[in-house]
Design an enzyme around this catalytic site. Structure first.
Site, short mmCIF file in Angstrom:
data_model
loop_
_atom_site.label_atom_id
_atom_site.label_comp_id
_atom_site.label_asym_id
_atom_site.label_seq_id
_atom_site.Cartn_x
_atom_site.Cartn_y
_atom_site.Cartn_z
CB THR A 101 -22.83 -5.59 37.63
OG1 THR A 101 -22.81 -5.63 36.04
CG2 THR A 101 -23.49 -4.28 37.85
CE LYS A 229 -9.55 -13.25 31.44
NZ LYS A 229 -8.73 -14.16 32.63
#
Length: 346
Positions: A101, A229
């Protein structure tokens, strides 16, 4: 026995994996002994389908091409329509939830709750969303372990390029002292164009035209995408429970043509670098533009490519280069996790 899958979200990445499964299913069985069967798909905009005996993916994809939803999919006695994401996760007979999603990177939702529901329901979770891993890694890993299920997310850092699995497997035995990388293709493309003479605004407009940058490019150009990240790499590769607040972050929007020219004079190139470094005071993490000297492998990374260098005590520096985005690449990242789950590997 087939490994049953439930897709939560079915945008470009989900459809990319579905295309891979359709085109490569026989080869995957022959090569790896894997048999993946999709039993549930739930998408906020397209609708939801569940058949405990397996959905016909070709008919799902044909209906999407015609109408953009699942209305055309043929009814059958066991077909259930209309369940929301939480109902689908709980009721599905899937072994693994594919969570793809759209995630709010500030909260990690709804994907964090989807993962929790999957683990509590005895299902593995494979995802490409950065939010849950960056914001709730320890909690989710603990919950997965408690329920004896897997939590895999190779595609969260460099898409189909194995930026997580490679250091955890191929570099095992090294102490990784530093990680430096170009983790955002949008900003790297823009910086490449600015080196060619474009102004920041022109480079951004072109990146948006090509689909590299969103209409609101803030997450890319201000470094937030890279920040998440870096947090994932800290937690997963370095084993350090860093939070997003621990990372200093600066984007590229302030760079001027004069800055670009100064770097050229110094035989260097500007790159937006995500950095983790072990120090006597612990791991320091940062995101920001750096002048990378010629000769450094990261200096030569142009356009929308990503790259990461792991500084290792035994093997020395190891640099991995590859695509950091893209529908087939990210679909492949999901496949990597599924295959390795079947092999009982990391």
């Amino acid at each position: 026995m087939a490994h049953k899958l439930a897709f939560i979200g079915f945008g470009g990445v989900g459809q990319g994996l579905a295309d891979i499964l359709l085109s490569k299913s026989d080869w995957l069985k022959d090569e790896f002994g894997t048999d993946f069967q999709v039993v549930s798909i739930c998408d906020l905009y397209k609708g939801s389908l569940h058949d405990p005996n397996g959905l016909q993916l070709d008919k799902v994809m044909d209906g999407l091409k015609e109408d953009g939803n699942f209305d055309r999919y043929p009814d059958s006695p066991d077909l259930v329509r209309g369940m929301d994401s939480m109902e689908t996760i709980e009721a599905s007979n899937a072994d693994t939830m594919i969570e793809i999603t759209f995630t709010d990177v500030k909260t990690g939702q709804p994907a964090i709750d989807h993962c929790k529901k999957a683990f509590q329901s005895g299902k593995n979770a494979v995802l490409t969303n950065k939010g849950p891993v960056a914001l709730a890694y320890e909690e989710l890993k603990e919950l997965a372990d408690k329920n004896n299920v897997r939590f895999l997310f190779e595609g969260t850092v460099m898409s189909g390029t194995p930026a997580l699995r490679m250091p955890l497997t191929s570099l095992a035995g090294n102490e990784i002292k530093q990680i430096r990388g170009i983790f955002n293709g949008t900003t790297n493309y823009m910086l490449t164009k600015m080196e060619e003479g474009m102004k920041y605004e022109e480079a951004l407009a072109q990146a948006q035209e090509l689909g590299y940058a969103e209409a609101d490019p803030t997450s890319d150009v201000e470094g937030y995408d890279v920040l998440y990240k870096v947090v994932i790499l800290a937690n997963v590769v370095m084993g350090v429970p860093l939070k997003k607040e621990d990372v200093t972050c600066k984007g590229i929007s302030h760079l001027s043509p004069e800055d670009i020219e100064q770097a050229k004079e110094e035989r260097a190139k500007w790159k937006l670098i995500g950095r983790l470094e072990r120090t006597q005071d612990g791991v320091k993490a940062s995101v920001g533009p750096e002048k990378v000297a010629e000769g450094d492998p990261l200096s030569s990374i142009a356009g929308a490519l990503n790259a990461v260098t792991y500084e290792c005590d035994l093997s020395g520096p190891v640099t991995l280069v590859g695509a950091g985005a893209g529908i087939p690449e990210t679909g492949f990242a999901l496949l990597i996790d599924l295959i390795n789950m079947e092999r009982q590997q990391i």
